[in-house]
Design a protein around this motif. Sequence first.
Motif, mmCIF file in Angstrom:
data_model
loop_
_atom_site.group_PDB
_atom_site.id
_atom_site.type_symbol
_atom_site.label_atom_id
_atom_site.label_comp_id
_atom_site.label_asym_id
_atom_site.label_seq_id
_atom_site.Cartn_x
_atom_site.Cartn_y
_atom_site.Cartn_z
ATOM 1 N N PHE A 73 -0.776 14.460 3.613
ATOM 2 C CA PHE A 73 -1.918 13.585 3.075
ATOM 3 C C PHE A 73 -2.117 12.448 3.914
ATOM 4 O O PHE A 73 -3.043 11.823 4.378
ATOM 5 N N ARG A 74 -0.568 11.887 4.003
ATOM 6 C CA ARG A 74 -0.683 10.426 4.712
ATOM 7 C C ARG A 74 -1.197 10.712 6.158
ATOM 8 O O ARG A 74 -1.887 9.797 6.955
ATOM 9 N N ALA A 75 -0.843 11.809 6.828
ATOM 10 C CA ALA A 75 -1.297 12.133 8.322
ATOM 11 C C ALA A 75 -2.775 12.502 7.943
ATOM 12 O O ALA A 75 -3.622 12.060 8.974
ATOM 13 N N TYR A 76 -3.229 13.108 7.038
ATOM 14 C CA TYR A 76 -4.925 13.442 6.915
ATOM 15 C C TYR A 76 -5.554 11.950 7.038
ATOM 16 O O TYR A 76 -6.566 11.764 7.626
ATOM 17 N N GLN A 77 -5.045 11.050 6.103
ATOM 18 C CA GLN A 77 -5.573 9.762 6.066
ATOM 19 C C GLN A 77 -5.564 9.187 7.364
ATOM 20 O O GLN A 77 -6.969 8.408 7.633
ATOM 21 N N ARG A 78 -4.741 9.095 8.354
ATOM 22 C CA ARG A 78 -4.910 8.390 9.440
ATOM 23 C C ARG A 78 -5.955 8.970 10.515
ATOM 24 O O ARG A 78 -6.070 8.352 11.455
ATOM 25 N N GLU A 115 0.838 -1.161 0.044
ATOM 26 C CA GLU A 115 -0.065 -0.033 -0.094
ATOM 27 C C GLU A 115 0.719 1.244 -0.090
ATOM 28 O O GLU A 115 0.600 2.166 -0.710
ATOM 29 N N GLU A 116 2.010 1.291 0.835
ATOM 30 C CA GLU A 116 2.837 2.483 0.928
ATOM 31 C C GLU A 116 3.286 2.598 -0.537
ATOM 32 O O GLU A 116 3.689 3.748 -1.113
ATOM 33 N N ALA A 117 3.941 1.522 -1.189
ATOM 34 C CA ALA A 117 4.496 1.574 -2.528
ATOM 35 C C ALA A 117 3.492 2.083 -3.649
ATOM 36 O O ALA A 117 3.791 3.020 -4.326
ATOM 37 N N ALA A 118 2.338 1.795 -3.466
ATOM 38 C CA ALA A 118 1.066 2.243 -4.541
ATOM 39 C C ALA A 118 0.986 3.482 -4.297
ATOM 40 O O ALA A 118 0.607 4.237 -5.225
ATOM 41 N N SER A 119 0.829 4.039 -3.029
ATOM 42 C CA SER A 119 0.573 5.513 -2.792
ATOM 43 C C SER A 119 1.499 6.129 -3.478
ATOM 44 O O SER A 119 1.336 7.309 -3.750
ATOM 45 N N HIS A 120 2.884 5.930 -3.178
ATOM 46 C CA HIS A 120 3.953 6.573 -3.687
ATOM 47 C C HIS A 120 3.804 6.656 -5.014
ATOM 48 O O HIS A 120 4.062 7.806 -5.826
ATOM 49 N N ALA A 131 -8.990 12.207 -5.057
ATOM 50 C CA ALA A 131 -9.680 11.073 -6.069
ATOM 51 C C ALA A 131 -8.508 10.433 -6.792
ATOM 52 O O ALA A 131 -8.605 9.253 -7.095
ATOM 53 N N GLY A 132 -7.600 11.243 -7.557
ATOM 54 C CA GLY A 132 -6.551 10.463 -8.509
ATOM 55 C C GLY A 132 -5.577 9.854 -7.927
ATOM 56 O O GLY A 132 -4.952 8.986 -8.494
ATOM 57 N N HIS A 133 -5.151 10.254 -6.289
ATOM 58 C CA HIS A 133 -4.141 9.497 -5.761
ATOM 59 C C HIS A 133 -4.575 8.428 -4.822
ATOM 60 O O HIS A 133 -4.037 7.225 -5.069
ATOM 61 N N GLU A 134 -5.627 8.756 -4.139
ATOM 62 C CA GLU A 134 -6.279 7.762 -3.186
ATOM 63 C C GLU A 134 -6.710 6.609 -3.811
ATOM 64 O O GLU A 134 -6.572 5.617 -3.357
ATOM 65 N N THR A 135 -7.782 6.990 -4.677
ATOM 66 C CA THR A 135 -8.397 5.776 -5.240
ATOM 67 C C THR A 135 -7.580 4.908 -6.205
ATOM 68 O O THR A 135 -7.515 3.681 -6.121
ATOM 69 N N LEU A 159 -10.965 6.255 3.884
ATOM 70 C CA LEU A 159 -11.456 7.262 2.707
ATOM 71 C C LEU A 159 -11.706 6.239 1.532
ATOM 72 O O LEU A 159 -12.674 6.821 0.578
ATOM 73 N N THR A 160 -11.025 5.294 1.454
ATOM 74 C CA THR A 160 -11.213 4.416 0.267
ATOM 75 C C THR A 160 -11.222 3.079 0.986
ATOM 76 O O THR A 160 -10.694 2.723 1.994
#
Length: 452
Positions: free
Chosen positions: A174-179, A142-147, A266-270, A437-438
Amino acid sequence: MSGCPFHPPKPPARADKVSLWTHLRLFRRDILSAQPARLYRAWMAEFRTPFFRSYMVNDPALIRLVLNERPGDFPKSDRVGEGLRVLLGQSVFVTNGEVWKRQRRIIDPAFEGGRLRETYPAMLAAAQVAVARMSEGVVEIEEAASHAAADVIFRTLFSIPIEHRLAAEVFAAFRAYQRSQPILNLAAFLPLPRWMPRFHRKATRQAAAQIRLLIEELVAARGEEIAAGTAPDDLATKIMVTRDPVTGRGFTPAEMVDQVAIFFLAGHETSASALAWALYLLALYPEVQARVAAEVAGLGAAPEFGDIARLRLTRDVFRETLRLYPPVPMMVREAACPETFRGRAVKPGAQVVLSPWHLQRHERLWSDPDGFDPDRWGREETRASARAAYMPFSAGPRVCTGAGFAMVEGPLLLAVLLRAFRFERIHGDDPVPVAHLTVRARDGIRLRVARR
Protein backbone atom coordinates in the motif's frame (compact mmCIF):
# COMPACT_ATOMS: atom_id res chain seq x y z
CA MET A 1 -7.52 30.32 22.08
CA SER A 2 -4.10 28.73 21.87
CA GLY A 3 -2.14 31.98 21.98
CA CYS A 4 0.16 30.93 19.16
CA PRO A 5 1.24 34.01 17.14
CA PHE A 6 0.82 32.23 13.81
CA HIS A 7 -1.50 29.82 12.11
CA PRO A 8 -0.79 26.19 11.22
CA PRO A 9 0.47 25.76 7.65
CA LYS A 10 -1.84 25.51 4.68
CA PRO A 11 -0.99 25.29 0.97
CA PRO A 12 -0.45 28.53 -0.94
CA ALA A 13 -3.47 29.39 -3.06
CA ARG A 14 -2.87 30.06 -6.74
CA ALA A 15 -3.69 33.26 -8.57
CA ASP A 16 -7.34 33.60 -9.50
CA LYS A 17 -6.68 33.45 -13.23
CA VAL A 18 -4.44 30.86 -14.89
CA SER A 19 -4.77 28.92 -18.13
CA LEU A 20 -6.79 25.70 -18.22
CA TRP A 21 -3.72 23.56 -18.81
CA THR A 22 -1.82 25.24 -15.98
CA HIS A 23 -4.78 24.55 -13.70
CA LEU A 24 -4.94 20.88 -14.76
CA ARG A 25 -1.20 20.47 -14.23
CA LEU A 26 -1.41 22.02 -10.76
CA PHE A 27 -4.57 20.02 -9.98
CA ARG A 28 -2.88 16.73 -10.85
CA ARG A 29 0.13 17.55 -8.70
CA ASP A 30 -1.80 18.86 -5.66
CA ILE A 31 -5.52 19.50 -5.61
CA LEU A 32 -5.28 22.04 -2.77
CA SER A 33 -2.71 24.54 -4.04
CA ALA A 34 -4.38 24.41 -7.46
CA GLN A 35 -7.42 26.22 -6.06
CA PRO A 36 -7.78 30.04 -6.04
CA ALA A 37 -7.82 31.93 -2.75
CA ARG A 38 -11.35 33.24 -3.37
CA LEU A 39 -12.80 29.79 -2.61
CA TYR A 40 -12.26 30.45 1.10
CA ARG A 41 -14.92 33.15 0.95
CA ALA A 42 -17.08 32.27 -2.09
CA TRP A 43 -20.44 30.51 -1.84
CA MET A 44 -19.98 28.89 -5.24
CA ALA A 45 -17.48 28.87 -8.10
CA GLU A 46 -17.77 27.57 -11.64
CA PHE A 47 -14.90 25.95 -13.54
CA ARG A 48 -15.03 25.20 -17.25
CA THR A 49 -13.08 22.64 -19.28
CA PRO A 50 -13.58 21.63 -22.92
CA PHE A 51 -15.40 18.47 -21.80
CA PHE A 52 -17.41 19.35 -18.68
CA ARG A 53 -18.20 22.03 -16.14
CA SER A 54 -17.73 21.76 -12.43
CA TYR A 55 -19.21 23.78 -9.59
CA MET A 56 -17.55 24.02 -6.20
CA VAL A 57 -20.31 24.56 -3.66
CA ASN A 58 -19.75 26.13 -0.23
CA ASP A 59 -23.34 27.29 0.29
CA PRO A 60 -24.66 25.21 3.24
CA ALA A 61 -28.17 25.10 1.74
CA LEU A 62 -26.83 23.62 -1.51
CA ILE A 63 -24.66 21.15 0.38
CA ARG A 64 -27.72 19.93 2.28
CA LEU A 65 -29.58 19.61 -1.04
CA VAL A 66 -26.83 17.48 -2.59
CA LEU A 67 -25.94 15.27 0.38
CA ASN A 68 -29.09 15.11 2.53
CA GLU A 69 -32.23 16.09 0.67
CA ARG A 70 -31.76 14.67 -2.83
CA PRO A 71 -28.66 12.44 -2.82
CA GLY A 72 -30.12 10.21 -5.53
CA ASP A 73 -30.02 13.13 -7.96
CA PHE A 74 -26.32 13.68 -7.24
CA PRO A 75 -24.57 10.28 -7.46
CA LYS A 76 -20.85 9.88 -6.93
CA SER A 77 -18.89 10.98 -9.95
CA ASP A 78 -17.20 8.29 -12.02
CA ARG A 79 -14.42 10.77 -12.77
CA VAL A 80 -13.01 10.26 -9.28
CA GLY A 81 -13.62 6.51 -9.40
CA GLU A 82 -11.53 6.27 -12.57
CA GLY A 83 -8.39 6.95 -10.57
CA LEU A 84 -9.15 4.43 -7.81
CA ARG A 85 -10.93 1.57 -9.55
CA VAL A 86 -7.69 -0.28 -10.27
CA LEU A 87 -7.46 -0.89 -6.50
CA LEU A 88 -11.05 -0.61 -5.28
CA GLY A 89 -12.95 -2.39 -8.07
CA GLN A 90 -16.67 -2.05 -7.30
CA SER A 91 -16.32 -1.18 -3.64
CA VAL A 92 -18.93 0.77 -1.70
CA PHE A 93 -16.79 3.91 -2.09
CA VAL A 94 -17.30 4.17 -5.86
CA THR A 95 -20.67 2.55 -6.55
CA ASN A 96 -24.09 4.19 -6.85
CA GLY A 97 -27.76 3.28 -6.91
CA GLU A 98 -29.03 -0.17 -6.01
CA VAL A 99 -25.54 -1.70 -5.98
CA TRP A 100 -24.42 0.82 -3.34
CA LYS A 101 -27.62 0.39 -1.30
CA ARG A 102 -27.14 -3.40 -1.18
CA GLN A 103 -23.50 -3.00 -0.14
CA ARG A 104 -24.40 -0.61 2.69
CA ARG A 105 -27.15 -2.94 3.95
CA ILE A 106 -24.51 -5.65 4.39
CA ILE A 107 -21.70 -3.47 5.73
CA ASP A 108 -23.48 -1.07 8.09
CA PRO A 109 -24.47 -3.63 10.78
CA ALA A 110 -20.79 -4.39 11.43
CA PHE A 111 -20.19 -0.77 12.46
CA GLU A 112 -23.24 -0.19 14.64
CA GLY A 113 -22.71 1.32 18.08
CA GLY A 114 -22.61 -1.95 19.99
CA ARG A 115 -19.91 -3.32 17.73
CA LEU A 116 -17.59 -0.44 18.61
CA ARG A 117 -17.38 -1.68 22.16
CA GLU A 118 -16.57 -5.16 20.85
CA THR A 119 -13.76 -3.91 18.60
CA TYR A 120 -12.29 -1.63 21.28
CA PRO A 121 -9.91 -4.22 22.81
CA ALA A 122 -8.26 -4.67 19.39
CA MET A 123 -7.91 -0.88 19.02
CA LEU A 124 -6.38 -0.66 22.49
CA ALA A 125 -3.89 -3.45 21.74
CA ALA A 126 -2.76 -1.61 18.60
CA ALA A 127 -2.45 1.65 20.59
CA GLN A 128 -0.31 -0.03 23.25
CA VAL A 129 1.95 -1.53 20.60
CA ALA A 130 2.26 1.92 18.98
CA VAL A 131 3.59 3.26 22.29
CA ALA A 132 6.06 0.39 22.56
CA ARG A 133 7.18 0.94 18.97
CA MET A 134 7.64 4.73 19.26
CA SER A 135 11.28 5.75 19.49
CA GLU A 136 12.80 8.85 21.05
CA GLY A 137 14.64 11.54 19.12
CA VAL A 138 13.58 12.77 15.68
CA VAL A 139 10.71 10.66 14.37
CA GLU A 140 8.93 10.70 10.99
CA ILE A 141 5.43 10.99 12.41
CA GLU A 142 3.48 10.13 9.25
CA GLU A 143 5.25 6.77 9.06
CA ALA A 144 4.57 6.06 12.73
CA ALA A 145 0.91 7.08 12.36
CA SER A 146 0.50 4.92 9.25
CA HIS A 147 1.93 1.93 11.08
CA ALA A 148 -0.39 2.44 14.06
CA ALA A 149 -3.52 2.98 11.94
CA ALA A 150 -2.78 -0.06 9.77
CA ASP A 151 -2.33 -2.15 12.90
CA VAL A 152 -5.77 -1.02 14.14
CA ILE A 153 -7.37 -2.05 10.84
CA PHE A 154 -5.78 -5.50 10.71
CA ARG A 155 -6.57 -6.25 14.34
CA THR A 156 -10.20 -5.11 14.12
CA LEU A 157 -10.90 -6.50 10.65
CA PHE A 158 -9.00 -9.81 10.64
CA SER A 159 -7.78 -10.25 14.24
CA ILE A 160 -4.13 -10.20 13.16
CA PRO A 161 -1.39 -7.72 14.12
CA ILE A 162 0.52 -5.83 11.48
CA GLU A 163 3.50 -8.07 12.17
CA HIS A 164 1.56 -10.96 10.60
CA ARG A 165 3.09 -11.87 7.23
CA LEU A 166 0.06 -10.98 5.12
CA ALA A 167 -0.64 -7.77 7.04
CA ALA A 168 2.96 -6.63 6.68
CA GLU A 169 2.94 -7.37 2.95
CA VAL A 170 -0.33 -5.48 2.40
CA PHE A 171 1.06 -2.51 4.35
CA ALA A 172 4.26 -2.45 2.28
CA ALA A 173 2.37 -2.77 -1.01
CA PHE A 174 0.00 0.00 0.00
CA ARG A 175 2.87 2.39 0.67
CA ALA A 176 4.10 1.70 -2.87
CA TYR A 177 0.59 2.35 -4.18
CA GLN A 178 0.40 5.68 -2.31
CA ARG A 179 3.63 6.90 -3.86
CA SER A 180 2.50 6.12 -7.40
CA GLN A 181 -1.20 7.08 -7.37
CA PRO A 182 -2.20 10.70 -8.12
CA ILE A 183 -5.49 11.85 -6.64
CA LEU A 184 -6.94 11.94 -10.17
CA ASN A 185 -5.59 10.26 -13.30
CA LEU A 186 -5.95 11.49 -16.87
CA ALA A 187 -9.23 9.64 -17.38
CA ALA A 188 -10.83 12.00 -14.84
CA PHE A 189 -10.42 14.90 -17.25
CA LEU A 190 -11.21 13.27 -20.61
CA PRO A 191 -14.47 11.72 -21.89
CA LEU A 192 -13.00 8.28 -22.60
CA PRO A 193 -15.14 5.39 -23.86
CA ARG A 194 -15.25 2.34 -21.58
CA TRP A 195 -13.07 0.24 -23.91
CA MET A 196 -10.08 2.61 -23.79
CA PRO A 197 -7.25 2.11 -21.28
CA ARG A 198 -7.37 4.33 -18.19
CA PHE A 199 -3.74 5.51 -18.26
CA HIS A 200 -2.76 4.18 -14.85
CA ARG A 201 0.95 4.22 -14.16
CA LYS A 202 2.63 0.85 -14.34
CA ALA A 203 3.75 1.11 -10.70
CA THR A 204 0.16 1.89 -9.66
CA ARG A 205 -1.22 -1.16 -11.50
CA GLN A 206 1.44 -3.44 -10.06
CA ALA A 207 0.97 -2.26 -6.47
CA ALA A 208 -2.83 -2.49 -6.72
CA ALA A 209 -2.62 -6.02 -8.17
CA GLN A 210 -0.31 -7.12 -5.35
CA ILE A 211 -2.62 -5.64 -2.68
CA ARG A 212 -5.65 -7.37 -4.17
CA LEU A 213 -3.86 -10.74 -4.36
CA LEU A 214 -2.91 -10.47 -0.70
CA ILE A 215 -6.45 -9.49 0.28
CA GLU A 216 -7.78 -12.45 -1.72
CA GLU A 217 -5.59 -14.71 0.42
CA LEU A 218 -6.93 -13.14 3.64
CA VAL A 219 -10.55 -13.45 2.48
CA ALA A 220 -10.12 -17.05 1.34
CA ALA A 221 -8.56 -18.03 4.66
CA ARG A 222 -11.37 -16.37 6.58
CA GLY A 223 -13.96 -18.12 4.41
CA GLU A 224 -12.42 -21.47 5.37
CA GLU A 225 -12.51 -20.52 9.07
CA ILE A 226 -16.17 -19.51 8.80
CA ALA A 227 -17.01 -22.82 7.13
CA ALA A 228 -15.16 -24.71 9.86
CA GLY A 229 -16.79 -22.71 12.67
CA THR A 230 -13.44 -21.41 13.93
CA ALA A 231 -13.56 -17.80 12.70
CA PRO A 232 -13.02 -15.02 15.25
CA ASP A 233 -15.93 -12.65 15.79
CA ASP A 234 -14.33 -9.61 14.16
CA LEU A 235 -15.43 -7.17 11.47
CA ALA A 236 -14.47 -9.42 8.54
CA THR A 237 -16.48 -12.33 9.91
CA LYS A 238 -19.45 -10.11 10.68
CA ILE A 239 -19.53 -8.73 7.14
CA MET A 240 -18.90 -12.06 5.41
CA VAL A 241 -21.74 -13.84 7.22
CA THR A 242 -24.26 -11.00 6.90
CA ARG A 243 -26.97 -11.41 4.30
CA ASP A 244 -28.73 -8.53 2.60
CA PRO A 245 -32.22 -8.45 4.16
CA VAL A 246 -33.71 -7.52 0.77
CA THR A 247 -32.04 -10.02 -1.57
CA GLY A 248 -30.93 -12.67 0.94
CA ARG A 249 -27.45 -12.72 -0.61
CA GLY A 250 -24.14 -11.85 0.98
CA PHE A 251 -20.87 -10.78 -0.61
CA THR A 252 -19.06 -13.17 -2.92
CA PRO A 253 -15.32 -13.56 -2.22
CA ALA A 254 -14.57 -11.21 -5.13
CA GLU A 255 -16.97 -8.59 -3.77
CA MET A 256 -15.43 -8.94 -0.33
CA VAL A 257 -11.98 -8.20 -1.78
CA ASP A 258 -13.32 -4.90 -3.12
CA GLN A 259 -14.78 -4.00 0.29
CA VAL A 260 -11.63 -4.90 2.23
CA ALA A 261 -9.63 -2.70 -0.14
CA ILE A 262 -11.74 0.33 0.74
CA PHE A 263 -11.77 -0.54 4.45
CA PHE A 264 -8.00 -0.45 4.36
CA LEU A 265 -7.84 2.70 2.25
CA ALA A 266 -10.51 4.58 4.24
CA GLY A 267 -9.75 3.13 7.66
CA HIS A 268 -5.97 3.25 7.51
CA GLU A 269 -5.05 6.12 5.22
CA THR A 270 -7.53 8.63 6.62
CA SER A 271 -6.85 7.74 10.27
CA ALA A 272 -3.10 7.98 9.72
CA SER A 273 -3.49 11.42 8.14
CA ALA A 274 -5.59 12.74 11.04
CA LEU A 275 -3.33 11.29 13.73
CA ALA A 276 -0.15 12.68 12.18
CA TRP A 277 -1.60 16.19 11.84
CA ALA A 278 -2.99 16.06 15.39
CA LEU A 279 0.44 15.24 16.81
CA TYR A 280 2.02 18.00 14.75
CA LEU A 281 -0.56 20.53 15.95
CA LEU A 282 0.06 19.55 19.57
CA ALA A 283 3.79 19.99 19.01
CA LEU A 284 3.11 23.40 17.45
CA TYR A 285 0.95 24.43 20.43
CA PRO A 286 2.78 23.06 23.50
CA GLU A 287 0.37 24.66 25.98
CA VAL A 288 -2.52 22.68 24.45
CA GLN A 289 -0.38 19.54 24.51
CA ALA A 290 0.30 20.09 28.22
CA ARG A 291 -3.44 20.30 28.89
CA VAL A 292 -4.09 17.09 26.95
CA ALA A 293 -1.27 15.34 28.79
CA ALA A 294 -2.82 16.41 32.10
CA GLU A 295 -6.22 15.12 31.00
CA VAL A 296 -4.89 11.68 30.01
CA ALA A 297 -2.43 11.31 32.90
CA GLY A 298 -5.04 9.58 35.03
CA LEU A 299 -5.71 6.83 32.50
CA GLY A 300 -4.65 3.40 33.62
CA ALA A 301 -2.37 1.13 31.63
CA ALA A 302 -5.45 -0.25 29.87
CA PRO A 303 -8.08 2.51 29.58
CA GLU A 304 -11.61 1.21 29.23
CA PHE A 305 -14.04 1.99 26.44
CA GLY A 306 -16.01 4.37 28.67
CA ASP A 307 -12.86 6.34 29.54
CA ILE A 308 -12.56 7.67 25.99
CA ALA A 309 -15.89 9.52 26.15
CA ARG A 310 -14.63 11.43 29.20
CA LEU A 311 -11.54 12.79 27.40
CA ARG A 312 -13.28 15.95 26.21
CA LEU A 313 -10.21 18.02 25.37
CA THR A 314 -8.50 15.12 23.60
CA ARG A 315 -11.63 14.57 21.53
CA ASP A 316 -11.89 18.29 20.75
CA VAL A 317 -8.25 18.35 19.60
CA PHE A 318 -9.07 15.51 17.22
CA ARG A 319 -12.20 17.28 15.97
CA GLU A 320 -10.26 20.51 15.42
CA THR A 321 -7.60 18.56 13.54
CA LEU A 322 -10.29 17.09 11.27
CA ARG A 323 -11.57 20.63 10.67
CA LEU A 324 -8.19 22.04 9.67
CA TYR A 325 -6.83 18.95 7.90
CA PRO A 326 -9.79 16.85 6.73
CA PRO A 327 -8.26 13.61 5.42
CA VAL A 328 -10.56 13.62 2.36
CA PRO A 329 -10.32 17.25 1.19
CA MET A 330 -12.88 17.12 -1.63
CA MET A 331 -15.86 15.00 -2.70
CA VAL A 332 -17.29 14.98 -6.19
CA ARG A 333 -20.88 14.33 -7.16
CA GLU A 334 -22.50 14.52 -10.59
CA ALA A 335 -25.77 16.26 -11.47
CA ALA A 336 -28.15 13.65 -12.86
CA CYS A 337 -30.81 16.14 -13.97
CA PRO A 338 -31.04 19.86 -14.77
CA GLU A 339 -30.54 22.07 -11.70
CA THR A 340 -30.28 25.71 -10.79
CA PHE A 341 -27.60 26.67 -8.26
CA ARG A 342 -27.63 30.27 -7.03
CA GLY A 343 -29.24 31.44 -10.28
CA ARG A 344 -26.94 29.44 -12.57
CA ALA A 345 -28.15 26.63 -14.81
CA VAL A 346 -26.40 23.35 -14.01
CA LYS A 347 -26.70 20.80 -16.80
CA PRO A 348 -26.81 17.00 -16.36
CA GLY A 349 -23.29 15.61 -16.21
CA ALA A 350 -21.87 18.67 -14.47
CA GLN A 351 -19.49 17.90 -11.62
CA VAL A 352 -20.50 19.17 -8.16
CA VAL A 353 -17.47 19.55 -5.90
CA LEU A 354 -17.98 19.63 -2.13
CA SER A 355 -14.80 20.64 -0.34
CA PRO A 356 -14.46 20.00 3.40
CA TRP A 357 -11.06 21.70 3.10
CA HIS A 358 -12.56 25.03 2.00
CA LEU A 359 -15.88 24.71 3.83
CA GLN A 360 -14.22 24.08 7.19
CA ARG A 361 -11.92 27.11 6.73
CA HIS A 362 -14.58 29.34 5.17
CA GLU A 363 -14.17 32.96 6.20
CA ARG A 364 -17.93 33.58 6.37
CA LEU A 365 -18.74 30.49 8.40
CA TRP A 366 -16.00 30.23 11.05
CA SER A 367 -14.29 32.65 13.41
CA ASP A 368 -10.50 32.58 13.00
CA PRO A 369 -10.96 29.88 10.33
CA ASP A 370 -7.25 29.05 9.93
CA GLY A 371 -6.48 29.04 13.66
CA PHE A 372 -6.04 25.92 15.79
CA ASP A 373 -8.46 26.37 18.67
CA PRO A 374 -9.82 23.14 20.19
CA ASP A 375 -11.65 25.21 22.83
CA ARG A 376 -13.93 26.54 20.07
CA TRP A 377 -15.91 23.28 20.31
CA GLY A 378 -17.31 24.37 23.68
CA ARG A 379 -18.73 27.62 22.30
CA GLU A 380 -22.23 28.03 20.89
CA GLU A 381 -20.98 29.84 17.78
CA THR A 382 -19.00 26.73 16.84
CA ARG A 383 -22.02 24.49 17.22
CA ALA A 384 -23.78 26.65 14.63
CA SER A 385 -20.74 26.61 12.34
CA ALA A 386 -20.42 22.86 12.69
CA ARG A 387 -24.04 22.27 11.76
CA ALA A 388 -23.57 24.28 8.57
CA ALA A 389 -19.96 23.64 7.63
CA TYR A 390 -18.32 20.58 9.23
CA MET A 391 -18.30 17.32 7.30
CA PRO A 392 -14.97 15.46 7.53
CA PHE A 393 -16.92 12.21 7.15
CA SER A 394 -19.34 13.56 4.48
CA ALA A 395 -23.05 13.68 5.40
CA GLY A 396 -26.43 12.24 4.55
CA PRO A 397 -26.96 8.63 3.44
CA ARG A 398 -23.36 8.39 2.21
CA VAL A 399 -21.82 9.49 5.49
CA CYS A 400 -18.74 7.39 6.22
CA THR A 401 -19.72 4.06 7.79
CA GLY A 402 -16.65 4.19 9.99
CA ALA A 403 -17.17 7.70 11.40
CA GLY A 404 -17.99 6.40 14.89
CA PHE A 405 -15.05 3.99 14.68
CA ALA A 406 -12.70 6.85 13.77
CA MET A 407 -13.93 9.03 16.65
CA VAL A 408 -12.97 6.32 19.12
CA GLU A 409 -9.72 5.29 17.43
CA GLY A 410 -8.32 8.81 16.99
CA PRO A 411 -8.74 10.08 20.57
CA LEU A 412 -7.58 6.70 21.92
CA LEU A 413 -4.32 6.77 19.94
CA LEU A 414 -3.75 10.40 20.91
CA ALA A 415 -4.40 9.65 24.56
CA VAL A 416 -2.02 6.72 24.93
CA LEU A 417 0.73 8.43 22.93
CA LEU A 418 0.44 11.73 24.86
CA ARG A 419 0.42 9.90 28.18
CA ALA A 420 3.76 8.33 27.30
CA PHE A 421 5.55 10.93 25.15
CA ARG A 422 6.13 14.63 24.62
CA PHE A 423 6.16 15.79 20.98
CA GLU A 424 8.19 18.88 20.03
CA ARG A 425 8.24 20.94 16.85
CA ILE A 426 11.51 21.12 14.93
CA HIS A 427 11.88 24.80 14.01
CA GLY A 428 12.48 25.33 10.31
CA ASP A 429 11.05 21.91 9.43
CA ASP A 430 7.33 22.58 9.34
CA PRO A 431 5.25 20.42 6.98
CA VAL A 432 3.48 21.65 3.84
CA PRO A 433 0.07 20.00 3.38
CA VAL A 434 -0.75 18.52 -0.03
CA ALA A 435 -3.56 16.27 -1.21
CA HIS A 436 -2.61 12.86 -2.56
CA LEU A 437 -5.02 10.10 -1.61
CA THR A 438 -5.56 12.11 1.57
CA VAL A 439 -4.18 15.34 3.03
CA ARG A 440 -0.57 14.56 3.80
CA ALA A 441 2.65 16.53 4.23
CA ARG A 442 4.64 17.08 1.06
CA ASP A 443 7.92 15.92 2.64
CA GLY A 444 6.64 14.18 5.76
CA ILE A 445 6.22 15.39 9.33
CA ARG A 446 9.23 15.19 11.62
CA LEU A 447 8.93 15.84 15.34
CA ARG A 448 11.28 15.44 18.28
CA VAL A 449 9.91 12.81 20.65
CA ALA A 450 10.84 12.41 24.31
CA ARG A 451 9.42 10.12 26.98
CA ARG A 452 7.47 11.86 29.72
